[in-house]
Scaffold this motif. Structure first.
Motif, short mmCIF file in Angstrom:
data_model
loop_
_atom_site.label_atom_id
_atom_site.label_comp_id
_atom_site.label_asym_id
_atom_site.label_seq_id
_atom_site.Cartn_x
_atom_site.Cartn_y
_atom_site.Cartn_z
N LYS A 51 0.99 -1.18 0.03
CA LYS A 51 -0.06 0.00 0.04
C LYS A 51 0.88 1.36 -0.12
CE LYS A 51 -3.90 2.55 1.85
NZ LYS A 51 -3.66 3.53 0.77
N GLU A 52 1.91 1.21 0.75
CA GLU A 52 2.56 2.57 0.86
C GLU A 52 3.27 2.87 -0.47
OE1 GLU A 52 6.62 4.42 3.33
OE2 GLU A 52 5.70 2.31 3.87
N ILE A 53 3.70 2.06 -0.93
CA ILE A 53 4.41 2.00 -2.33
C ILE A 53 3.30 2.48 -3.50
CG2 ILE A 53 5.84 1.06 -4.38
CD1 ILE A 53 7.18 -0.57 -2.19
N ASP A 54 2.23 1.89 -3.39
CA ASP A 54 1.08 2.30 -4.19
C ASP A 54 0.75 3.82 -4.10
OD1 ASP A 54 -0.82 1.28 -6.44
OD2 ASP A 54 -1.98 2.14 -4.72
N ASP A 55 0.65 4.11 -2.83
CA ASP A 55 0.40 5.70 -2.52
C ASP A 55 1.47 6.51 -3.20
OD1 ASP A 55 -1.86 4.78 -1.04
OD2 ASP A 55 -0.94 4.94 0.83
N GLN A 56 2.52 6.24 -3.02
CA GLN A 56 3.72 6.93 -3.57
C GLN A 56 3.77 6.78 -5.27
OE1 GLN A 56 7.44 5.25 -2.39
NE2 GLN A 56 6.87 5.64 -0.30
N LEU A 57 3.29 5.62 -5.76
CA LEU A 57 3.27 5.57 -7.33
C LEU A 57 2.06 6.43 -7.71
CD1 LEU A 57 4.38 2.11 -7.72
CD2 LEU A 57 5.79 3.99 -8.34
N GLN A 58 1.12 6.31 -7.10
CA GLN A 58 -0.14 7.06 -7.60
C GLN A 58 -0.02 8.66 -7.36
OE1 GLN A 58 -3.48 7.03 -4.62
NE2 GLN A 58 -4.99 7.15 -6.54
N ARG A 59 0.69 9.14 -6.45
CA ARG A 59 0.84 10.37 -6.42
C ARG A 59 1.87 11.00 -7.61
NH1 ARG A 59 2.59 12.35 -0.19
NH2 ARG A 59 2.60 14.46 -1.38
N ILE A 60 2.93 10.00 -7.79
CA ILE A 60 3.90 10.12 -9.01
C ILE A 60 2.93 10.29 -10.22
CG2 ILE A 60 5.54 9.20 -10.17
CD1 ILE A 60 6.87 8.08 -7.77
N GLN A 61 2.06 9.41 -10.47
CA GLN A 61 1.45 9.38 -11.81
C GLN A 61 0.38 10.84 -11.95
OE1 GLN A 61 -0.71 5.33 -11.47
NE2 GLN A 61 0.03 5.34 -13.68
N ASN A 62 0.08 11.28 -10.97
CA ASN A 62 -0.64 12.50 -10.86
C ASN A 62 0.13 13.45 -11.29
OD1 ASN A 62 -3.61 12.11 -10.29
ND2 ASN A 62 -2.91 11.16 -8.39
N SER A 63 1.35 13.49 -10.76
CA SER A 63 2.26 14.63 -10.79
C SER A 63 2.95 14.53 -12.45
CB SER A 63 3.70 14.63 -10.04
OG SER A 63 3.24 14.86 -8.47
N LEU A 64 2.95 13.43 -13.02
CA LEU A 64 3.55 13.20 -14.11
C LEU A 64 2.39 13.73 -15.16
CD1 LEU A 64 4.98 9.71 -14.17
CD2 LEU A 64 6.20 12.02 -14.51
N PHE A 65 0.86 13.48 -15.10
CA PHE A 65 0.12 14.28 -15.62
C PHE A 65 0.16 15.78 -15.51
CE2 PHE A 65 -2.62 10.58 -16.07
CZ PHE A 65 -3.00 10.51 -17.14
N ASN A 66 0.53 16.36 -14.40
CA ASN A 66 0.59 17.63 -14.16
C ASN A 66 2.05 18.23 -15.01
OD1 ASN A 66 -1.33 17.83 -12.50
ND2 ASN A 66 -0.11 17.72 -10.84
N LEU A 67 2.98 17.22 -15.17
CA LEU A 67 4.14 17.84 -15.66
C LEU A 67 3.80 17.74 -17.29
CD1 LEU A 67 7.70 16.27 -14.88
CD2 LEU A 67 7.11 16.37 -17.16
#
Length: 188
Positions: A51-67
């Motif tokens: 779960k902790e890694i999934d939470d990190q990766l989900q945040r990264i995916q959202n940031s990549l959309f912003n980028l």
């Protein structure tokens, strides 16, 4: 809403704000590589059970959309149309610090790295390595784009640190699976 517009049939696409450019434009190529990276991170998530890694990766995916949205926007269009949110709020040094925190937490559990590591292992480890190489390619594209257009330096820094994170993540997945790392042997 239909997914197909037929407006790209001539080999062009629209940037944010409506400007039409060739689909092989360096800006389009760069945010396309960020999109590819985002998809591979989704693949990592589909194999991940922590779960902790999934939470990190989900945040990264959202940031990549912003980028990607920032990369799809010419310098004179640096606002979202709704609410006029500045892109500078979306990719910031805070995200870099967060990557470093996550890497430090994972690295505490890993053996010290003394050799180059062959990018192999189980599916999730290998997929993390693939994502890392795609991230590096996107970073190189941003470097090229920065040479001809005004791009915020934080975007390049973000991808550089993300590739570091993905490397540590690949090692960490191997550690969690109790798989020994395969070290590079220059004499082979």
């Amino acid at each position: 809403m239909k997914i197909y517009t037929k407006t790209g049939d001539d080999g062009t696409t629209s940037l944010y704000g409506g400007k039409r450019v060739s689909k092989n434009n360096i800006r389009v190529q760069t945010y396309g590589e960020v999109d590819e990276l985002n998809s591979y991170i989704g693949l990592i998530r589909s194999h991940n059970s922590y779960k902790e890694i999934d939470d990190q990766l989900q945040r990264i995916q959202n940031s990549l959309f912003n980028l990607g949205a920032e990369l799809a926007s010419p310098s004179d269009q640096m606002f979202f149309s709704k609410g006029k949110m500045k892109f500078s709020c979306l990719i910031s040094d805070q995200k870099i610090v967060l990557f470093e925190k996550w890497m430090d937490e994972m690295s505490e559990k890993l053996p010290p790295q003394k050799n180059f590591i062959i990018p192999t292992g189980n599916v999730i480890t290998s997929t993390s390595h693939i994502a890392r190489t795609i991230c590096r390619r996107a970073e190189r594209s941003i470097v090229s784009l920065c040479e001809i257009e005004d791009i915020r330096p934080i975007l390049q820094k973000y991808l550089n640190r993300l590739s570091d994170y993905l490397f540590v993540l690949a090692r960490y997945f191997g550690y969690l699976a109790n798989e020994p790392e395969e070290l590079w042997s220059p004499n082979e």
